[in-house]
Design a protein around this motif. Structure first.
Motif, PDB file in Angstrom:
ATOM      1  N   SER A 106       1.666 -18.892  20.147  1.00 42.22           N
ATOM      2  CA  SER A 106       0.789 -19.306  21.253  1.00 42.22           C
ATOM      3  C   SER A 106       1.620 -19.743  22.450  1.00 42.22           C
ATOM      4  O   SER A 106       1.265 -19.459  23.595  1.00 42.22           O
ATOM      5  CB  SER A 106      -0.125 -20.443  20.812  1.00 42.22           C
ATOM      6  N   GLU A 129      -8.742 -20.335  18.235  1.00 40.28           N
ATOM      7  CA  GLU A 129      -8.166 -21.312  17.308  1.00 40.28           C
ATOM      8  C   GLU A 129      -8.179 -22.710  17.849  1.00 40.28           C
ATOM      9  O   GLU A 129      -8.377 -23.664  17.115  1.00 40.28           O
ATOM     10  CB  GLU A 129      -6.711 -20.943  17.021  1.00 40.28           C
ATOM     11  N   GLU A 130      -7.893 -22.836  19.142  1.00 40.31           N
ATOM     12  CA  GLU A 130      -7.695 -24.167  19.695  1.00 40.31           C
ATOM     13  C   GLU A 130      -8.765 -24.481  20.722  1.00 40.31           C
ATOM     14  O   GLU A 130      -9.328 -23.586  21.340  1.00 40.31           O
ATOM     15  CB  GLU A 130      -6.310 -24.240  20.340  1.00 40.31           C
ATOM     16  N   ASP A 175      -5.914 -14.827  20.748  1.00 38.80           N
ATOM     17  CA  ASP A 175      -5.169 -15.712  19.838  1.00 38.80           C
ATOM     18  C   ASP A 175      -6.162 -16.400  18.911  1.00 38.80           C
ATOM     19  O   ASP A 175      -6.791 -17.360  19.290  1.00 38.80           O
ATOM     20  CB  ASP A 175      -4.402 -16.740  20.690  1.00 38.80           C
TER      21      ASP A 175
HETATM   22 MG    MG Z   1      -1.156 -20.606  17.733  1.00 40.85          MG
END
Ligand code: MG
Ligand code: TYD
Length: 460
Positions: A106, A129-130, A175
């Protein structure tokens, strides 16, 4: 007529499809990996008997040397990255970047995205993901928060595609591919069917819109990109981001690249403020301590067109156990076994009752057979308690017969070693000793190395 099946059992490891459940996948041998997934016919599937009979648009044939447009690469401006891509990113292409969790995928892609955005390339970063706050925090840490990257946190493929179609960016990061899901399938996110379907849709969009797409993929314990081995076939390039967690440098390695070489690597260092291209990459894998003790030898390696020097360390010691241990880090264990067998049978060096450890400094991994001679030198030097000559390098592949074989690009290896201050080289026979400025000692057979380093090693 029997109805076509509505579900199938798909191996989550290799993607093999079965009509019935089984405990073990016959294709890859993994246990307990078959999961039931819904199947749907691909949209607009051709009926076999009709295919090719209808009038309509046809595929076009062209000559191999016909004029076609060569892709205009987008140069990122980070040399180490551009080098792996083959001189920049190709528009209308898809790249998969895999790596262990926490290795810095990332970070790398956010830095690349920020760099491109600042250069006027329309850039989108989609994270499944984040949370946005986490990515913004990272951007602040990387000091790129003011660059015009368009950020989205979303996992629904339909919404992502709709947003992409509207924004029509030139560079897109997803991602990661494992977090996406498409509502046209019943399978769970992360399952092979979902990953394949999402990747397929995104790649199709990228090819149509002309955007350069980068997918992040997770890696399993075994080191392959989780589940979607299938994704590797869908994309134009597959890169692995690797490195040891305890060390600060990272290597980006191409394993497939339709638009560039596959033997180039990019070497980065992870700092407090993100990844920076390594300053003196060829010297990264040398340890700082002076070679006084026995058991270390420097291998002059090549990574694609780039020379790298790596220190091989060996420890051969009397084993307190009945079965001695053989342990390797950064080297192939089968290769170590072979080297020891050749040393035992061809040179009479005896490792019985000895523990043997072999490790490469800095977390580097030796993939080249040419590393054999350096590994053998480290082993012999440790066994005899006799350091190798000061400031020396080694390379050469060892055959089962004990002969030392030449390696590719030998003069380049020697030149780099000389540049880094090495003075002697132990190499296969037939290396022109001229320009490099090193004292070159040809080693035709392994026994010559044994006579040099461990003349009175315990005989078999
Ligand atoms: Mg990552
Ligand atoms: P990350 O890019 O989140 O890894 P991945 O996406 O591959 O899972 O990076 C994670 C690690 O990198 C984390 O342990 C912290 C470290 N790191 C730094 O050392 N310096 C930095 O500037 C950043 C952003 C991360």
């Amino acid at each position: 007529m029997a109805k076509p099946p509505t579900s199938a059992f798909v191996c989550q490891n290799c993607g093999a499809v079965y009509a019935k459940w089984a405990g073990r996948c016959e294709a890859c041998g993994e246990w307990n990996t078959l999961v039931e997934e819904a199947v749907s016919a691909p949209p607009g599937a051709l009926k076999a008997e009709k295919a090719g009979t209808k009038r309509g648009p046809k595929a076009e044939f062209i000559a191999l040397d016909a004029e076609t447009e060569t892709p205009n690469r987008i140069v990122i401006g980070v040399d180490e990255l551009d080098r792996v891509f083959g001189g920049g990113i190709v528009p209308a292409s898809a790249t998969l970047i895999g790596g262990d969790p926490g290795i810095g995928k990332s970070t790398l892609l956010l830095q690349a995205a920020a760099r491109l955005a600042r250069n006027g390339v329309k850039t989108v970063y989609v994270s499944g993901e984040e949370a946005a706050a986490q990515i913004q925090e990272r951007a602040k840490r990387l000091k790129v928060a003011n660059s015009p990257v368009q950020l989205a946190t979303e996992t629904d493929l339909r919404k992502i595609l709709a947003a992409l179609k509207e924004a029509s960016p030139d560079f897109v990061v997803i991602d990661s591919i494992q977090t996406l899901w498409s509502d046209s399938l019943e399978a769970a996110p992360g399952s092979v069917a979902q990953v394949r379907a999402c990747a397929q849709e995104l790649v199709r969009w990228a090819k149509k819109s002309g955007a350069a797409l980068v997918l992040v993929g997770h890696v399993t314990k075994e080191g392959t990109i989780a589940g979607p081995r299938v994704v590797e076939h869908l994309v134009d390039a597959v890169f692995y981001f690797e490195g040891e967690r305890g060390h600060q440098f990272r290597i980006l390695r191409a394993v497939k690249n339709r638009f560039g070489p596959t033997d180039e690597i990019g070497i980065f260092e992870m700092h407090q403020y993100g990844l920076a291209p390594a300053k003196e990459p060829s010297a990264l894998f040398l340890s700082a301590e002076d070679e006084g003790s026995g058991g270390t030898a420097v291998f002059a390696a090549m990574e694609g067109s780039r020379p790298v020097l790596a220190e091989v360390q060996a420890l051969v010691a009397k084993s307190p156990f009945g079965t001695p241990r053989r342990s390797v880090i950064g080297f192939d264990s089968g290769r170590l076994a072979m080297l020891m067998a050749v040393l035992e049978t061809r040179c009479g060096v005896n490792f019985a009752g000895m523990d043997v450890y072999l490790s490469v400094a800095g977390g580097y991994r030796i993939n080249e057979p040419a590393g054999d001679l350096a590994a053998a030198a480290a082993l012999l030097s440790s066994l005899a308690g006799n350091p190798v000559p000061k400031r020396s390098v080694f390379f050469g592949e060892i055959a089962l017969s004990g002969a030392v074989r030449p390696a590719p690009r030998m003069d380049q290896r020697l030149k780099e070693a000389a540049r880094l201050g090495f003075r002697t080289a132990f190499v296969p026979e037939g290396v022109p000793s001229a320009e490099s400025g090193l004292t070159v000692t040809p080693i035709a057979r392994l026994i010559a190395l044994v006579d040099l380093l461990a003349p009175d090693a315990p005989d078999a």
